[in-house]
Scaffold this active site. Sequence first.
Site, PDB file in Angstrom:
ATOM      1  N   HIS A 249      21.830 -12.198 -14.052  1.00 35.74           N
ATOM      2  CA  HIS A 249      21.518 -12.322 -12.619  1.00 35.74           C
ATOM      3  C   HIS A 249      22.710 -12.936 -11.865  1.00 35.74           C
ATOM      4  O   HIS A 249      22.619 -14.032 -11.307  1.00 35.74           O
ATOM      5  CB  HIS A 249      20.247 -13.166 -12.394  1.00 35.74           C
TER       6      HIS A 249
ATOM      7  N   ARG B 259      15.829  -5.959  -8.805  1.00 35.51           N
ATOM      8  CA  ARG B 259      14.890  -6.893  -9.419  1.00 35.51           C
ATOM      9  C   ARG B 259      14.302  -6.226 -10.659  1.00 35.51           C
ATOM     10  O   ARG B 259      14.102  -4.999 -10.682  1.00 35.51           O
ATOM     11  CB  ARG B 259      13.737  -7.242  -8.457  1.00 35.51           C
TER      12      ARG B 259
HETATM   13  P1  NAP Z   1      16.992  -5.105   2.557  1.00 37.20           P
HETATM   14  O1  NAP Z   1      18.054  -5.154   3.587  1.00 37.20           O
HETATM   15  O2  NAP Z   1      15.629  -5.618   2.898  1.00 37.20           O
HETATM   16  O3  NAP Z   1      16.885  -3.586   2.063  1.00 37.20           O
HETATM   17  C1  NAP Z   1      15.842  -3.134   1.265  1.00 37.20           C
HETATM   18  C2  NAP Z   1      15.911  -1.621   1.199  1.00 37.20           C
HETATM   19  O4  NAP Z   1      14.873  -1.162   0.317  1.00 37.20           O
HETATM   20  C3  NAP Z   1      15.657  -0.952   2.552  1.00 37.20           C
HETATM   21  O5  NAP Z   1      16.477   0.165   2.708  1.00 37.20           O
HETATM   22  C4  NAP Z   1      14.193  -0.540   2.448  1.00 37.20           C
HETATM   23  O6  NAP Z   1      13.835   0.582   3.244  1.00 37.20           O
HETATM   24  C5  NAP Z   1      14.112  -0.165   0.993  1.00 37.20           C
HETATM   25  N1  NAP Z   1      12.711  -0.162   0.548  1.00 37.20           N
HETATM   26  C6  NAP Z   1      11.832  -1.180   0.568  1.00 37.20           C
HETATM   27  N2  NAP Z   1      10.623  -0.779   0.131  1.00 37.20           N
HETATM   28  C7  NAP Z   1      10.760   0.538  -0.159  1.00 37.20           C
HETATM   29  C8  NAP Z   1       9.871   1.533  -0.644  1.00 37.20           C
HETATM   30  N3  NAP Z   1       8.585   1.254  -0.904  1.00 37.20           N
HETATM   31  N4  NAP Z   1      10.344   2.781  -0.811  1.00 37.20           N
HETATM   32  C9  NAP Z   1      11.634   3.081  -0.531  1.00 37.20           C
HETATM   33  N5  NAP Z   1      12.540   2.178  -0.069  1.00 37.20           N
HETATM   34  C10 NAP Z   1      12.101   0.927   0.104  1.00 37.20           C
HETATM   35  O7  NAP Z   1      17.427  -5.900   1.251  1.00 37.20           O
HETATM   36  P2  NAP Z   1      18.913  -6.246   0.766  1.00 37.20           P
HETATM   37  O8  NAP Z   1      19.450  -7.421   1.472  1.00 37.20           O
HETATM   38  O9  NAP Z   1      19.702  -4.983   0.770  1.00 37.20           O
HETATM   39  O10 NAP Z   1      18.611  -6.697  -0.751  1.00 37.20           O
HETATM   40  C11 NAP Z   1      17.992  -5.818  -1.659  1.00 37.20           C
HETATM   41  C12 NAP Z   1      17.560  -6.572  -2.905  1.00 37.20           C
HETATM   42  O11 NAP Z   1      18.687  -6.918  -3.689  1.00 37.20           O
HETATM   43  C13 NAP Z   1      16.901  -7.925  -2.645  1.00 37.20           C
HETATM   44  O12 NAP Z   1      15.547  -7.796  -2.269  1.00 37.20           O
HETATM   45  C14 NAP Z   1      17.041  -8.585  -3.993  1.00 37.20           C
HETATM   46  O13 NAP Z   1      15.934  -8.248  -4.799  1.00 37.20           O
HETATM   47  C15 NAP Z   1      18.304  -7.944  -4.576  1.00 37.20           C
HETATM   48  N6  NAP Z   1      19.429  -8.896  -4.724  1.00 37.20           N
HETATM   49  C16 NAP Z   1      19.927  -9.121  -5.966  1.00 37.20           C
HETATM   50  C17 NAP Z   1      21.008  -9.963  -6.135  1.00 37.20           C
HETATM   51  C18 NAP Z   1      21.600 -10.186  -7.490  1.00 37.20           C
HETATM   52  O14 NAP Z   1      22.480 -11.022  -7.654  1.00 37.20           O
HETATM   53  N7  NAP Z   1      21.188  -9.450  -8.500  1.00 37.20           N
HETATM   54  C19 NAP Z   1      21.576 -10.593  -5.025  1.00 37.20           C
HETATM   55  C20 NAP Z   1      21.033 -10.368  -3.780  1.00 37.20           C
HETATM   56  C21 NAP Z   1      19.955  -9.504  -3.633  1.00 37.20           C
HETATM   57  P3  NAP Z   1      13.913   0.521   4.853  1.00 37.20           P
HETATM   58  O15 NAP Z   1      15.392   0.550   5.161  1.00 37.20           O
HETATM   59  O16 NAP Z   1      13.203   1.721   5.280  1.00 37.20           O
HETATM   60  O17 NAP Z   1      13.283  -0.782   5.243  1.00 37.20           O
HETATM   61  C1  GLV Z   2      19.494 -13.065  -5.369  1.00 32.07           C
HETATM   62  O1  GLV Z   2      19.020 -12.458  -6.280  1.00 32.07           O
HETATM   63  C2  GLV Z   2      19.033 -12.984  -4.016  1.00 32.07           C
HETATM   64  O2  GLV Z   2      17.957 -12.427  -3.787  1.00 32.07           O
HETATM   65  O3  GLV Z   2      19.741 -13.489  -3.111  1.00 32.07           O
END
Ligand code: NAP
Ligand code: GLV
Length: 314
Positions: A277, A229
């Site tokens: 994005h 993000r």
């Molecule tokens: P997720 O499963 O919730 O994983 C988030 C990770 O970030 C976890 O490992 C978490 O730690 C860590 N984290 C959160 N707060 C933290 C902090 N303060 N310090 C250190 N680590 C921290 O999320 P996800 O499904 O992998 O997705 C991640 C992000 O990708 C989404 O939130 C979104 O913003 C982005 N995204 C972007 C796209 C795009 O097209 N660009 C698409 C989809 C998603 P813990 O494991 O300890 O909880």
């Molecule tokens: C896309 O950015 C998502 O959060 O799924």
Amino acid sequence: MPVNVLFAAKPSNWVAQEEPLKDAFKTAGLNVNLAAFQDGTMAPEDVDYMIWSPASAVQDFTPYTRCKAVLSLWAGVERVIGNKTLTQPLCRMVDRGLEEGMVEWVCGHVMRHHLGMDAQILGQNGEWKPHLPPLARNRKVTVLGLGALGSACARMLNAFGFDVAGWSRRQKDLDGITCFSGPDGLQKVLKRSEIVVLLLPNTPETENTLNAQTLSLMPKGAFIINPGRGPLIDDDALLDALNTGQIAHATLDVFRIEPLPGTHPYWTHPNVTVTPHMAADTRLDSSSQVIAENIRRGENGEDFLHLADRTTGY
Ligand code: NAP
Ligand code: GLV
């Protein structure tokens, strides 16, 4: 009695998503009455589950008195998790298709910088000048965020042979990945990071994770890839670091304001790649199965999958 499910996500997605959702409900053995918000045929007080995304017309959840869960089509839930009218459980999207897309996008961009592909693709000038990149095993790559997407990317990068580290809030133990956690862990991991991939959620704690101080820890000439993000990076600090060569190149998919305004310096900076994005999208078939499974669970009194945590904000 059918279960009433309201599709209150981006209206233009309804045409493509209606059939995959109906197929998934059928496969899950659910009797569902599915309606689109824009058709106005389902009264708010009759809705059992809502499928939602940030472009939704529904921003006030108060009238949905019977709704058992709001099912986000997006992985990132920062635009809804703090909504005071949302008292129902909120499930974020964890989708195999989204994960596969992110792994492909991240590995592609890591490879571009690792192999120095721009020199050939953009710099063809009749000069025969071979450039020998190090092997992946001699390249240190770090993934900030080891959740559903970050851990999948870290594993695939490790399978390519990269020397991979990761950082998360809670300490992780992932085979082949050197894991760091907490504020001290960030300082340590950045010192060894030649390529950093950001896959953190947008929360008050993660804002400006990369700032002037943390960028200065990285080896000179490091690369940044941000499909997480926009607010994860202090933009002014990144531009300064790009201008001094501290950071060699930033590939950015997400921004504080989207679409990225035409006047933003990222568009014209020679060492910034802007992508709109598009790193990973929720896929119709697999995401419909995730939604159907959560409704099946709700109807059977089982715990929902992928519940967002209002205390941490993700
Ligand atoms: P997720 O499963 O919730 O994983 C988030 C990770 O970030 C976890 O490992 C978490 O730690 C860590 N984290 C959160 N707060 C933290 C902090 N303060 N310090 C250190 N680590 C921290 O999320 P996800 O499904 O992998 O997705 C991640 C992000 O990708 C989404 O939130 C979104 O913003 C982005 N995204 C972007 C796209 C795009 O097209 N660009 C698409 C989809 C998603 P813990 O494991 O300890 O909880
Ligand atoms: C896309 O950015 C998502 O959060 O799924």
